[in-house]
Design a protein around this motif. Structure first.
Motif, mmCIF file in Angstrom:
data_model
loop_
_atom_site.group_PDB
_atom_site.id
_atom_site.type_symbol
_atom_site.label_atom_id
_atom_site.label_comp_id
_atom_site.label_asym_id
_atom_site.label_seq_id
_atom_site.Cartn_x
_atom_site.Cartn_y
_atom_site.Cartn_z
ATOM 1 N N GLN A 10 0.826 -1.215 0.000
ATOM 2 C CA GLN A 10 0.000 0.000 0.000
ATOM 3 C C GLN A 10 0.855 1.257 0.000
ATOM 4 O O GLN A 10 0.579 2.209 -0.726
ATOM 5 C CB GLN A 10 -0.931 0.024 1.213
ATOM 6 N N LEU A 11 1.886 1.261 0.809
ATOM 7 C CA LEU A 11 2.761 2.435 0.910
ATOM 8 C C LEU A 11 3.450 2.776 -0.403
ATOM 9 O O LEU A 11 3.591 3.947 -0.747
ATOM 10 C CB LEU A 11 3.838 2.211 1.980
ATOM 11 N N VAL A 12 3.889 1.759 -1.131
ATOM 12 C CA VAL A 12 4.665 2.004 -2.342
ATOM 13 C C VAL A 12 3.837 1.899 -3.620
ATOM 14 O O VAL A 12 4.343 2.139 -4.712
ATOM 15 C CB VAL A 12 5.902 1.080 -2.422
ATOM 16 N N GLY A 13 2.559 1.549 -3.483
ATOM 17 C CA GLY A 13 1.676 1.511 -4.646
ATOM 18 C C GLY A 13 1.891 0.324 -5.565
ATOM 19 O O GLY A 13 1.674 0.422 -6.769
ATOM 20 N N LEU A 14 2.313 -0.792 -5.013
ATOM 21 C CA LEU A 14 2.499 -2.014 -5.790
ATOM 22 C C LEU A 14 1.651 -3.125 -5.189
ATOM 23 O O LEU A 14 1.145 -3.003 -4.081
ATOM 24 C CB LEU A 14 3.977 -2.434 -5.785
ATOM 25 N N THR A 15 1.518 -4.209 -5.917
ATOM 26 C CA THR A 15 0.773 -5.350 -5.391
ATOM 27 C C THR A 15 1.712 -6.286 -4.629
ATOM 28 O O THR A 15 2.936 -6.259 -4.843
ATOM 29 C CB THR A 15 0.115 -6.145 -6.530
ATOM 30 N N ASP A 16 1.121 -7.125 -3.794
ATOM 31 C CA ASP A 16 1.891 -8.166 -3.093
ATOM 32 C C ASP A 16 2.618 -9.030 -4.132
ATOM 33 O O ASP A 16 3.781 -9.393 -3.945
ATOM 34 C CB ASP A 16 0.984 -9.083 -2.268
ATOM 35 N N HIS A 17 1.898 -9.360 -5.192
ATOM 36 C CA HIS A 17 2.452 -10.214 -6.251
ATOM 37 C C HIS A 17 3.715 -9.583 -6.849
ATOM 38 O O HIS A 17 4.728 -10.259 -7.036
ATOM 39 C CB HIS A 17 1.393 -10.449 -7.332
ATOM 40 N N THR A 18 3.651 -8.288 -7.144
ATOM 41 C CA THR A 18 4.816 -7.589 -7.723
ATOM 42 C C THR A 18 5.983 -7.599 -6.746
ATOM 43 O O THR A 18 7.128 -7.839 -7.142
ATOM 44 C CB THR A 18 4.447 -6.145 -8.107
ATOM 45 N N LEU A 19 5.704 -7.374 -5.477
ATOM 46 C CA LEU A 19 6.777 -7.380 -4.475
ATOM 47 C C LEU A 19 7.421 -8.761 -4.365
ATOM 48 O O LEU A 19 8.649 -8.866 -4.263
ATOM 49 C CB LEU A 19 6.240 -6.926 -3.119
ATOM 50 N N ARG A 20 6.603 -9.799 -4.417
ATOM 51 C CA ARG A 20 7.164 -11.158 -4.367
ATOM 52 C C ARG A 20 8.002 -11.435 -5.614
ATOM 53 O O ARG A 20 9.045 -12.085 -5.540
ATOM 54 C CB ARG A 20 6.049 -12.189 -4.224
ATOM 55 N N TYR A 21 7.528 -10.942 -6.765
ATOM 56 C CA TYR A 21 8.287 -11.089 -8.006
ATOM 57 C C TYR A 21 9.634 -10.367 -7.889
ATOM 58 O O TYR A 21 10.675 -10.924 -8.252
ATOM 59 C CB TYR A 21 7.483 -10.554 -9.194
ATOM 60 N N TYR A 22 9.614 -9.142 -7.392
ATOM 61 C CA TYR A 22 10.859 -8.388 -7.209
ATOM 62 C C TYR A 22 11.804 -9.111 -6.258
ATOM 63 O O TYR A 22 13.012 -9.106 -6.460
ATOM 64 C CB TYR A 22 10.576 -6.975 -6.704
ATOM 65 N N GLU A 23 11.239 -9.743 -5.249
ATOM 66 C CA GLU A 23 12.078 -10.502 -4.325
ATOM 67 C C GLU A 23 12.672 -11.719 -5.049
ATOM 68 O O GLU A 23 13.865 -12.006 -4.920
ATOM 69 C CB GLU A 23 11.271 -10.951 -3.111
ATOM 70 N N LYS A 24 11.849 -12.421 -5.827
ATOM 71 C CA LYS A 24 12.325 -13.579 -6.591
ATOM 72 C C LYS A 24 13.432 -13.164 -7.555
ATOM 73 O O LYS A 24 14.401 -13.903 -7.756
ATOM 74 C CB LYS A 24 11.154 -14.191 -7.358
ATOM 75 N N GLU A 25 13.303 -11.988 -8.137
ATOM 76 C CA GLU A 25 14.302 -11.479 -9.086
ATOM 77 C C GLU A 25 15.496 -10.828 -8.374
ATOM 78 O O GLU A 25 16.368 -10.255 -9.020
ATOM 79 C CB GLU A 25 13.651 -10.471 -10.036
ATOM 80 N N GLN A 42 11.979 1.444 6.270
ATOM 81 C CA GLN A 42 12.155 2.665 5.481
ATOM 82 C C GLN A 42 13.220 2.489 4.398
ATOM 83 O O GLN A 42 13.092 3.010 3.295
ATOM 84 C CB GLN A 42 12.519 3.851 6.393
ATOM 85 N N ARG A 43 14.249 1.745 4.692
ATOM 86 C CA ARG A 43 15.291 1.488 3.695
ATOM 87 C C ARG A 43 14.689 0.801 2.468
ATOM 88 O O ARG A 43 15.021 1.127 1.325
ATOM 89 C CB ARG A 43 16.403 0.637 4.307
ATOM 90 N N ASP A 44 13.767 -0.138 2.714
ATOM 91 C CA ASP A 44 13.093 -0.831 1.610
ATOM 92 C C ASP A 44 12.198 0.127 0.821
ATOM 93 O O ASP A 44 12.116 0.034 -0.402
ATOM 94 C CB ASP A 44 12.261 -1.997 2.135
ATOM 95 N N ILE A 45 11.546 1.041 1.512
ATOM 96 C CA ILE A 45 10.708 2.039 0.836
ATOM 97 C C ILE A 45 11.574 2.897 -0.084
ATOM 98 O O ILE A 45 11.247 3.087 -1.262
ATOM 99 C CB ILE A 45 9.958 2.925 1.852
ATOM 100 N N ASP A 46 12.672 3.397 0.457
ATOM 101 C CA ASP A 46 13.575 4.229 -0.343
ATOM 102 C C ASP A 46 14.097 3.463 -1.548
ATOM 103 O O ASP A 46 14.161 4.001 -2.659
ATOM 104 C CB ASP A 46 14.752 4.720 0.503
ATOM 105 N N TRP A 47 14.461 2.205 -1.354
ATOM 106 C CA TRP A 47 15.011 1.392 -2.433
ATOM 107 C C TRP A 47 13.969 1.133 -3.518
ATOM 108 O O TRP A 47 14.242 1.289 -4.705
ATOM 109 C CB TRP A 47 15.576 0.094 -1.866
ATOM 110 N N ILE A 48 12.759 0.747 -3.119
ATOM 111 C CA ILE A 48 11.734 0.447 -4.128
ATOM 112 C C ILE A 48 11.344 1.713 -4.882
ATOM 113 O O ILE A 48 11.081 1.672 -6.084
ATOM 114 C CB ILE A 48 10.504 -0.269 -3.522
ATOM 115 N N GLN A 49 11.337 2.848 -4.214
ATOM 116 C CA GLN A 49 11.050 4.103 -4.907
ATOM 117 C C GLN A 49 12.130 4.404 -5.944
ATOM 118 O O GLN A 49 11.833 4.898 -7.037
ATOM 119 C CB GLN A 49 10.902 5.250 -3.909
#
Length: 123
Positions: A10-25, A42-49
């Motif tokens: 919710q904070l970063v405007g992505l889906t759970d699925h996308t976040l799991r994909y990014y983690e897999k990648e 917060q470090r993860d927020i900054d990184w994903i942004q």
């Protein structure tokens, strides 16, 4: 402050699925709680942004993944990471120039139509 995957999504405007994909990648590497749940901060927020900014400006995911891999390797890759960002900046500068040229041509056409409308009023 820490966030669950749903809160983080919710904070970063992505889906759970996308976040799991990014983690897999291997673009994201969230911490895990004692019960194995992903924990974001917060470090993860900054990184994903930053990832999203690179993506939105046309950097291919393959290059972003390479950049992330270099980042994970530590300070001995600073020069390579800098070069990746410098090349992307050149790409963006070229795109900006290209778009500026398109905008100028569009403005010329609008000005022509404006002049034509003014002439028709005078008839």
């Amino acid at each position: 402050m820490s966030y669950t995957i749903k809160q983080f999504a919710q904070l970063v405007g992505l889906t759970d699925h996308t976040l799991r994909y990014y983690e897999k990648e291997q673009l994201l590497n969230p911490l895990r709680s004692s019960n194995g749940h992903r924990v974001f901060n917060q470090r993860d927020i900054d990184w994903i942004q930053f990832i999203l900014r690179l993506k939105e400006t046309g950097m291919p995911l393959k290059v972003i993944k390479h950049y992330a891999m270099l980042l994970a390797q530590g300070d001995n890759t600073i020069r390579e990471r800098k070069e990746i960002l410098e090349l992307h900046q050149i790409y963006l500068d070229n795109k900006l120039n290209e778009w500026q040229g398109h905008r100028e041509k569009l403005q010329q056409k609008i000005d022509n139509y404006h002049a034509m409308c003014q002439q028709r009023k005078g008839i």
